[in-house]
Design a protein around this motif. Structure first.
Motif, PDB file in Angstrom:
ATOM      1  N   GLU A 117       0.797  -1.322  -0.016  1.00 35.18           N
ATOM      2  CA  GLU A 117       0.129   0.271   0.183  1.00 35.18           C
ATOM      3  C   GLU A 117       0.610   1.016   0.542  1.00 35.18           C
ATOM      4  O   GLU A 117       0.609   2.183  -0.736  1.00 35.18           O
ATOM      5  CB  GLU A 117      -0.506  -0.101   1.173  1.00 35.18           C
ATOM      6  N   ASP A 129      -2.519  11.554  -2.837  1.00 36.91           N
ATOM      7  CA  ASP A 129      -3.341  10.476  -1.869  1.00 36.91           C
ATOM      8  C   ASP A 129      -3.227  11.506  -0.663  1.00 36.91           C
ATOM      9  O   ASP A 129      -4.615  10.879   0.530  1.00 36.91           O
ATOM     10  CB  ASP A 129      -2.910   9.178  -2.233  1.00 36.91           C
ATOM     11  N   ARG A 167      -4.891   8.702   1.454  1.00 37.60           N
ATOM     12  CA  ARG A 167      -6.460   8.023   0.587  1.00 37.60           C
ATOM     13  C   ARG A 167      -5.143   6.514  -0.102  1.00 37.60           C
ATOM     14  O   ARG A 167      -4.706   6.287  -0.525  1.00 37.60           O
ATOM     15  CB  ARG A 167      -6.594   8.560  -0.470  1.00 37.60           C
ATOM     16  N   GLU A 175      -5.670   3.402  -2.427  1.00 37.28           N
ATOM     17  CA  GLU A 175      -6.791   2.541  -3.324  1.00 37.28           C
ATOM     18  C   GLU A 175      -6.405   1.715  -3.503  1.00 37.28           C
ATOM     19  O   GLU A 175      -6.978   1.323  -4.092  1.00 37.28           O
ATOM     20  CB  GLU A 175      -6.794   3.710  -4.487  1.00 37.28           C
ATOM     21  N   GLY A 185      -5.613  -1.353  -1.302  1.00 40.36           N
ATOM     22  CA  GLY A 185      -5.823  -2.117  -0.538  1.00 40.36           C
ATOM     23  C   GLY A 185      -5.546  -3.385   0.079  1.00 40.36           C
ATOM     24  O   GLY A 185      -6.442  -3.974  -1.317  1.00 40.36           O
ATOM     25  N   LYS A 186      -6.772  -4.036   0.796  1.00 41.37           N
ATOM     26  CA  LYS A 186      -6.720  -5.518   0.682  1.00 41.37           C
ATOM     27  C   LYS A 186      -7.564  -5.771   0.722  1.00 41.37           C
ATOM     28  O   LYS A 186      -9.228  -5.004   0.146  1.00 41.37           O
ATOM     29  CB  LYS A 186      -6.452  -6.100   2.544  1.00 41.37           C
ATOM     30  N   ARG A 203     -10.100  -3.347  -2.557  1.00 41.87           N
ATOM     31  CA  ARG A 203     -10.327  -1.439  -1.878  1.00 41.87           C
ATOM     32  C   ARG A 203     -10.171  -0.820  -1.349  1.00 41.87           C
ATOM     33  O   ARG A 203      -8.758  -0.940  -1.150  1.00 41.87           O
ATOM     34  CB  ARG A 203     -11.652  -2.666  -0.662  1.00 41.87           C
ATOM     35  N   TYR A 204     -11.302   0.550  -1.379  1.00 47.04           N
ATOM     36  CA  TYR A 204     -10.354   1.858  -1.356  1.00 47.04           C
ATOM     37  C   TYR A 204     -10.514   2.136  -0.230  1.00 47.04           C
ATOM     38  O   TYR A 204     -11.588   1.718   0.730  1.00 47.04           O
ATOM     39  CB  TYR A 204     -11.199   2.857  -2.015  1.00 47.04           C
ATOM     40  N   ARG A 205      -9.904   2.776   0.826  1.00 46.75           N
ATOM     41  CA  ARG A 205      -9.715   3.236   2.577  1.00 46.75           C
ATOM     42  C   ARG A 205      -9.234   4.581   2.179  1.00 46.75           C
ATOM     43  O   ARG A 205      -8.597   4.876   1.430  1.00 46.75           O
ATOM     44  CB  ARG A 205      -9.360   2.178   3.057  1.00 46.75           C
ATOM     45  N   ASN A 206      -8.981   4.912   3.581  1.00 44.62           N
ATOM     46  CA  ASN A 206      -9.085   6.564   4.192  1.00 44.62           C
ATOM     47  C   ASN A 206      -8.151   6.010   5.434  1.00 44.62           C
ATOM     48  O   ASN A 206      -8.002   5.180   5.920  1.00 44.62           O
ATOM     49  CB  ASN A 206      -9.615   7.963   4.513  1.00 44.62           C
ATOM     50  N   ALA A 207      -6.951   6.404   5.482  1.00 40.89           N
ATOM     51  CA  ALA A 207      -5.799   5.945   6.659  1.00 40.89           C
ATOM     52  C   ALA A 207      -5.625   7.966   7.382  1.00 40.89           C
ATOM     53  O   ALA A 207      -5.617   8.698   6.539  1.00 40.89           O
ATOM     54  CB  ALA A 207      -4.825   6.108   7.035  1.00 40.89           C
TER      55      ALA A 207
END
Length: 208
Positions: free
Chosen positions: A144, A152, A161, A163, A165-166, A169-173
């Protein structure tokens, strides 16, 4: 992901499996793993996996246990075979015969503040310090971190952001102020060295 081209070296069954995975937008890594794991069953049988019986699957899993195959690996194989029998050959009755094993999860080792500081200070390269800080501070995996782009970094909402991920999938950190400051320092140095661009990677491979 580009659709694989059917050729003489790919059997119709294998191509159907690939098509089924492509339709569900499986990642390249997942597709490789599924093809490998279904191939294990074919090797065990000595024939095409779509000819397997419930007794074949039982013997296959028993042999895996006797051979000392780790539980996580066995469960990954079960996932691949369940997909194959449910979606590719339309034999959900066989998919239900496959047994997933209980696997106690160990708690991860948590580093102390001093250990984290030593880890981050182990390199004098600003790029590497920033990448390690992102991995630890934002909880990102290596893959990632390597796929992050400059765009991002959302300094207004203090987010990163992710784009890819596992599971694709998209996610925010979350992005801390200290981490944002470090990334800005890396941005300045990277721009001076000509390796950082607004539409480019956050940690370009060309930078050592």
């Amino acid at each position: 992901m580009p659709h694989p081209t059917l050729d003489a070296s790919v059997s119709p069954l294998r191509q159907r499996l690939i098509d089924d995975m492509n339709m569900r937008r499986f990642s390249r890594e997942t597709q490789r793993n599924y093809l490998r794991d279904i191939g294990r069953l074919a090797t065990f049988l000595g024939r095409s996996p779509d000819t397997a019986t419930s007794d074949d699957l039982r013997r296959f899993q028993i042999e895996q246990q006797h051979d000392g195959v780790p539980v996580p690996t066995m469960n990954s194989i079960v996932s691949a075979l369940r997909f194959f029998f449910t979606h590719t050959v339309d034999r959900p009755d066989l998919a239900r015969r496959l047994v997933r094993l209980a696997h106690p999860r160990k708690l991860p080792v948590v580093l102390s503040r001093d250990e984290v500081a030593r880890l981050l200070n182990a390199t004098t390269c600003l790029k590497h310090q920033a990448a390690l800080s992102v991995a630890y501070g934002a909880g990102l995996r290596v893959a990632e971190v390597s796929m992050l782009k400059v765009a991002d970094v959302d300094s207004e909402r203090m987010l990163l952001r992710v784009e890819r991920g596992k599971g694709g999938r998209y996610r925010n950190a979350m992005l801390s102020q200290d981490l944002l400051t470090l990334l800005r320092q890396w941005w300045i140095v990277g721009r001076q060295q000509g390796v950082m661009h607004r539409e480019g990677w956050l940690f370009p491979d060309s930078m050592q």
